[in-house]
Design a protein around this motif. Sequence first.
Motif, mmCIF file in Angstrom:
data_model
loop_
_atom_site.group_PDB
_atom_site.id
_atom_site.type_symbol
_atom_site.label_atom_id
_atom_site.label_comp_id
_atom_site.label_asym_id
_atom_site.label_seq_id
_atom_site.Cartn_x
_atom_site.Cartn_y
_atom_site.Cartn_z
ATOM 1 N N ASN A 44 53.337 80.263 1.650
ATOM 2 C CA ASN A 44 52.799 81.149 0.733
ATOM 3 C C ASN A 44 53.902 81.373 -0.710
ATOM 4 O OD1 ASN A 44 50.984 82.740 1.428
ATOM 5 N ND2 ASN A 44 52.338 84.766 1.789
ATOM 6 N N PRO A 45 52.624 81.543 -1.089
ATOM 7 C CA PRO A 45 53.867 81.195 -2.148
ATOM 8 C C PRO A 45 54.412 82.310 -3.209
ATOM 9 C CG PRO A 45 51.179 81.115 -2.781
ATOM 10 C CD PRO A 45 51.192 81.157 -1.283
ATOM 11 N N TYR A 46 52.980 83.923 -3.033
ATOM 12 C CA TYR A 46 52.996 85.221 -2.816
ATOM 13 C C TYR A 46 54.060 86.016 -1.956
ATOM 14 C CZ TYR A 46 50.518 83.729 -7.276
ATOM 15 O OH TYR A 46 49.577 84.092 -8.212
ATOM 16 N N PHE A 47 54.575 87.587 -2.456
ATOM 17 C CA PHE A 47 54.289 88.314 -1.222
ATOM 18 C C PHE A 47 55.323 88.396 -0.280
ATOM 19 C CE2 PHE A 47 50.225 89.452 -2.621
ATOM 20 C CZ PHE A 47 50.361 90.552 -3.208
ATOM 21 N N SER A 70 59.410 83.038 -4.935
ATOM 22 C CA SER A 70 58.582 83.576 -6.156
ATOM 23 C C SER A 70 59.522 83.670 -7.660
ATOM 24 C CB SER A 70 59.573 85.331 -6.161
ATOM 25 O OG SER A 70 59.347 85.861 -4.730
ATOM 26 N N SER A 71 59.466 82.501 -7.543
ATOM 27 C CA SER A 71 58.711 81.862 -9.292
ATOM 28 C C SER A 71 58.021 81.394 -9.693
ATOM 29 C CB SER A 71 60.686 80.788 -9.019
ATOM 30 O OG SER A 71 59.764 79.990 -9.111
ATOM 31 N N ASN A 72 57.936 79.995 -10.686
ATOM 32 C CA ASN A 72 56.936 79.886 -11.003
ATOM 33 C C ASN A 72 56.485 78.271 -10.875
ATOM 34 O OD1 ASN A 72 54.859 81.139 -12.354
ATOM 35 N ND2 ASN A 72 55.603 80.726 -14.809
ATOM 36 N N VAL A 73 57.509 77.688 -9.777
ATOM 37 C CA VAL A 73 57.507 76.652 -8.917
ATOM 38 C C VAL A 73 57.164 76.477 -8.217
ATOM 39 C CG1 VAL A 73 58.849 74.326 -8.918
ATOM 40 C CG2 VAL A 73 59.421 76.020 -10.675
ATOM 41 N N ASP A 74 56.118 75.448 -7.306
ATOM 42 C CA ASP A 74 55.140 75.419 -5.744
ATOM 43 C C ASP A 74 56.686 74.183 -4.931
ATOM 44 O OD1 ASP A 74 54.459 76.499 -3.794
ATOM 45 O OD2 ASP A 74 52.048 75.654 -4.804
ATOM 46 N N PRO A 217 51.739 98.224 -7.540
ATOM 47 C CA PRO A 217 51.575 99.151 -8.418
ATOM 48 C C PRO A 217 49.686 98.921 -8.784
ATOM 49 C CG PRO A 217 52.997 97.167 -9.429
ATOM 50 C CD PRO A 217 53.574 96.982 -8.159
ATOM 51 N N PHE A 218 49.381 98.642 -7.918
ATOM 52 C CA PHE A 218 47.645 98.213 -8.166
ATOM 53 C C PHE A 218 47.694 98.332 -6.946
ATOM 54 C CE2 PHE A 218 50.424 94.335 -8.419
ATOM 55 C CZ PHE A 218 49.928 93.830 -7.152
#
Lengths: 218, 352
Positions: A44-47, A70-74, A217-218
């Motif tokens: 999972n990349p997010y959450f 949670s960074s920009n690297v997978d 927040p969305f």
Amino acid sequence: MEHKRLTVFAGHYGSGKTNLAVNYALHLAGEGKRVVIADLDIVNPYFRTKDSERELREAGVTVISPRFASSNVDLPALPPETYRLISDRSVYGIIDLGGDDRGAYALGRFADAIREENDFRMALVWSCYRPMTETTLDTLGIISEIEAAAHLPFTDIVNNSNLGIESTARSFLASLPLAEELSRETGLPIWFHAAEAEVARELRGIEVLPMMLQRKPF
Amino acid sequence: MAKRVLMKGNEAIAEAAIRSGCRHYFGYPITPQTEIAAYMAKKMPKIGGVFLQAESEIASINMVYGASAAGLRVMTSSSSPGISLKTEGLSYIAGSDVPALVVNVQRGGPGLGGIQPSQSDYFQATKGGGHGDYKMIVLAPASVQEMASLTMLGFELADKYLVTSMLLADGTIGQMMEPISFEDAEPKTYDKPWALTGTEGKRTHNIVNSLYLKPDELEKKNFERFEKYRLIEENEVRYEEYMTDDCELCVVAFGIAARVAKNAVKAAREAGMKVGLLRPITLWPFPKKPLAEIAGHAKAFLSVELSMGQMIEDVRLATGCSRPVYLCNRTGGMIPSPEEVLAAIKAAVKGE
């Protein structure tokens, strides 16, 4: 609720493993135990667990996350500190695995050591509202795929059936007969049920872990 | 009410595609949209469909081109850098007038950028991307439910007009989970007498091609295609308006930015400010007319975007630059908070 030294939360993608692992860690810490939680999600990349790092640290829980979570690297590399959770038998260890067999492969490396200590629980996190685990037959397929990848057998079921923000006592209660059927077919006991805190408050006469959800927040 | 299930945005796309009658998926994995491929890989073999992980994005878009030419309902999906690789194929598909559904779950750019959410492929999606005069219908979902419903709509519109529908989502909506339901309605399909299905010696053969040897023929084809685009602009504009009737400031935002912006607009209304929101659902065709109408009473516009400001140009064009258009933006994988948007609303109301 009875605790083992090591608890692994595994299951189908999106069944709520991370939320459960975080809430269970807070629950154990609330009982005054020394807790270490490891995020071994390589899918999972997010959450992820890291999103709750502040709350966990404030409760005294040690958080082990992959360096690039949670960074920009997978970059799905496992954190080397994970060994601490296996070798330091003075702490309660919680492992948050990625979804399905793809996520469960990350556990294989540690399976022998976990078996040898033999004080673990591998909980199947399950929700009847996830389309690929709606039927017991489908869930049985996912169980055997995960067990083969993880090199460990499931020992328990956690019923985390929920509809996100639309969860109600009614949606939770509708899951009970299905959870019991799954328990019968697999021979695995239902360790506990989990529900969002407000839903849990409405449920009487049934042991439910009240869960705090992360707010977006969305 | 139809049965509710909890799904990830990416899974909702895949399930909706299958329910739309799509039985051919060609793709190549890239974060944050890989769940679409994973779902297809699991489901397609069970229902007699084809899931094929190609050797590259370029191969997969050309497989889409071929399968569509054969009359099949077909799709591919990727994320920003992968879509760049597909753009040559998108141009060929447009030049051949065959339908396709292409999903872009955007991540930060340019270059390899990062895996966090972004909306910075707006220009690429709405202004071409590939070479030549062509357009794609660009649909911008703002919820997991819309990931499903706009996938279904995308297939329908692609077949109706013989164009590519692009679902322009972002990593957050791709990854987030929400309760949704699927309607049991039969997917709408169209006859494809132009498709390469084999003549069996009974008809003259069909040709699917984007090469024209004579310039006057190519010009004629382009004029015809733009007549089709005019019809799409006339009939297929979709948008959502929220409290725009009396607004003095109109916020314009799509996708995940629109969800944050809506919370900020609610807070602004509670504080007594006359603020509204227009959320384009189709980015092409762009909702020019409603924006021009709002410009009749609003004093200013605020474009909220996860880019350096791309849609803002279309807001200016739609309003004939008759009102100032301000920008509230984050990039690189960052999402503005409702508080940040509210601060930008307050500044725009003051004309700052």
